[in-house]
Design a protein around this motif. Sequence first.
Motif, short mmCIF file in Angstrom:
data_model
loop_
_atom_site.label_atom_id
_atom_site.label_comp_id
_atom_site.label_asym_id
_atom_site.label_seq_id
_atom_site.Cartn_x
_atom_site.Cartn_y
_atom_site.Cartn_z
N ARG A 125 25.14 3.33 111.61
CA ARG A 125 26.22 3.39 112.61
C ARG A 125 26.28 2.12 113.43
O ARG A 125 27.38 1.56 113.66
N ASN A 126 25.12 1.63 113.86
CA ASN A 126 25.12 0.41 114.67
C ASN A 126 25.66 -0.78 113.88
O ASN A 126 26.39 -1.63 114.41
N THR A 127 25.31 -0.85 112.61
CA THR A 127 25.79 -1.95 111.78
C THR A 127 27.29 -1.86 111.58
O THR A 127 28.02 -2.88 111.69
N ILE A 128 27.78 -0.66 111.28
CA ILE A 128 29.22 -0.50 111.03
C ILE A 128 30.02 -0.74 112.31
O ILE A 128 31.13 -1.31 112.27
N MET A 129 29.46 -0.32 113.44
CA MET A 129 30.17 -0.54 114.71
C MET A 129 30.37 -2.03 114.98
O MET A 129 31.36 -2.42 115.63
N GLU A 130 29.49 -2.88 114.49
CA GLU A 130 29.66 -4.31 114.64
C GLU A 130 30.76 -4.86 113.72
O GLU A 130 31.35 -5.91 114.00
N VAL A 131 31.02 -4.14 112.64
CA VAL A 131 32.02 -4.61 111.67
C VAL A 131 33.42 -4.10 112.00
O VAL A 131 34.42 -4.74 111.64
N VAL A 135 37.69 -5.23 111.24
CA VAL A 135 38.71 -4.42 110.57
C VAL A 135 39.92 -4.25 111.48
O VAL A 135 41.09 -4.33 111.03
N ASP A 136 39.70 -4.04 112.77
CA ASP A 136 40.81 -3.91 113.71
C ASP A 136 41.66 -5.18 113.74
O ASP A 136 42.90 -5.12 113.77
N ASN A 137 41.03 -6.34 113.72
CA ASN A 137 41.78 -7.60 113.75
C ASN A 137 42.59 -7.78 112.47
O ASN A 137 43.74 -8.27 112.52
N PHE A 138 42.06 -7.39 111.35
CA PHE A 138 42.84 -7.45 110.11
C PHE A 138 44.07 -6.56 110.21
O PHE A 138 45.17 -6.94 109.77
N LYS A 164 41.03 -5.42 102.11
CA LYS A 164 40.84 -4.31 101.17
C LYS A 164 39.39 -4.25 100.71
O LYS A 164 38.81 -3.16 100.57
N GLN A 165 38.78 -5.38 100.44
CA GLN A 165 37.38 -5.40 100.03
C GLN A 165 36.48 -4.85 101.12
O GLN A 165 35.53 -4.10 100.85
N LEU A 166 36.75 -5.19 102.36
CA LEU A 166 35.96 -4.68 103.49
C LEU A 166 36.12 -3.18 103.64
O LEU A 166 35.13 -2.45 103.87
N VAL A 167 37.34 -2.68 103.49
CA VAL A 167 37.57 -1.24 103.60
C VAL A 167 36.87 -0.48 102.48
O VAL A 167 36.30 0.59 102.69
N ASP A 168 36.86 -1.05 101.28
CA ASP A 168 36.15 -0.41 100.16
C ASP A 168 34.64 -0.33 100.44
O ASP A 168 34.00 0.67 100.09
N CYS A 169 34.09 -1.38 101.02
CA CYS A 169 32.66 -1.34 101.37
C CYS A 169 32.37 -0.25 102.38
O CYS A 169 31.36 0.47 102.26
N LEU A 170 33.24 -0.08 103.37
CA LEU A 170 33.04 0.96 104.37
C LEU A 170 33.15 2.35 103.74
O LEU A 170 32.41 3.27 104.11
N LYS A 171 34.05 2.50 102.78
CA LYS A 171 34.16 3.81 102.11
C LYS A 171 32.88 4.15 101.36
O LYS A 171 32.44 5.29 101.36
N ARG A 172 32.31 3.13 100.71
CA ARG A 172 31.07 3.39 99.97
C ARG A 172 29.92 3.76 100.91
O ARG A 172 28.99 4.47 100.51
#
Length: 248
Positions: A125-131, A135-138, A164-172
């Motif tokens: 969670r902490n790692t994703i919260m930094e990312v 995603v919001d800026n994109f 799109k690549q970043l969103v796919d990583c988050l889905k995984r």
Amino acid sequence: MMDENKQVNNTSQQLGEPTEVKQAMMSDSPAQINSNESGSEVTEQVAAQTNIPGDTAFTLEDGVAAAQKAEVDTAAMAELTQQNESLKAQLDERSTQYMRIAADFENYRKRTQKEKEDLEVLSKRNTIMEVLPVVDNFERARSHLKPQTDGEMTIHKSYQGVYKQLVDCLKRLGVSPMRPEGLEFDPNLHEAVMREPTDEQPEGTVLEELVRGYFLGDRVLRHAMVKVAAPKQDASPAQENQSSQANS
């Protein structure tokens, strides 16, 4: 008596009679036979009297030995019974201790497993919260930028591919976005930052998602910042009078 025998022997010898016949006749006399029989009976009685006390004493000794053996056997059986009861009590105690230790270990295993899972979720969670701000800026860039030329379109497709690549990583990783538009406001999922009076939607309906919210698995990763519908207020009487005077 001996003198008489000597005289008889002397007389026999003088008369010429055999000495052996005389002795045989003397040995067959009734007095001597009776004395022999009475002597044998006395001997048998003495032997019988001698054997009876011996048998009686042997029987008493056997009885005493048997009684002592029975007492020893009874004491040994009582001791073995006591030892058996003691061992059973120890076995029950050890079984209870084993069950208690097994239950404690199972609780410890479940607790450590849950702590491990919570720690993994927290670190993720902490790692994703930094990312998420990236995603919001994109998403802001995609909504505001309108490419006009071929070069701008090329750049737009380029960063949209990265998005799109970043969103796919988050889905995984188990991240999924919220879709709150048109749903009823839920304080567990949403954070109301604006209220808009309207008659088109019931009060408390989410009109717009200002900042996207996300789930991590079945947990809320980030609350969605939304605009919520509020009841439309009627115009006050003073405003109605002013509007009527202006019309006249």
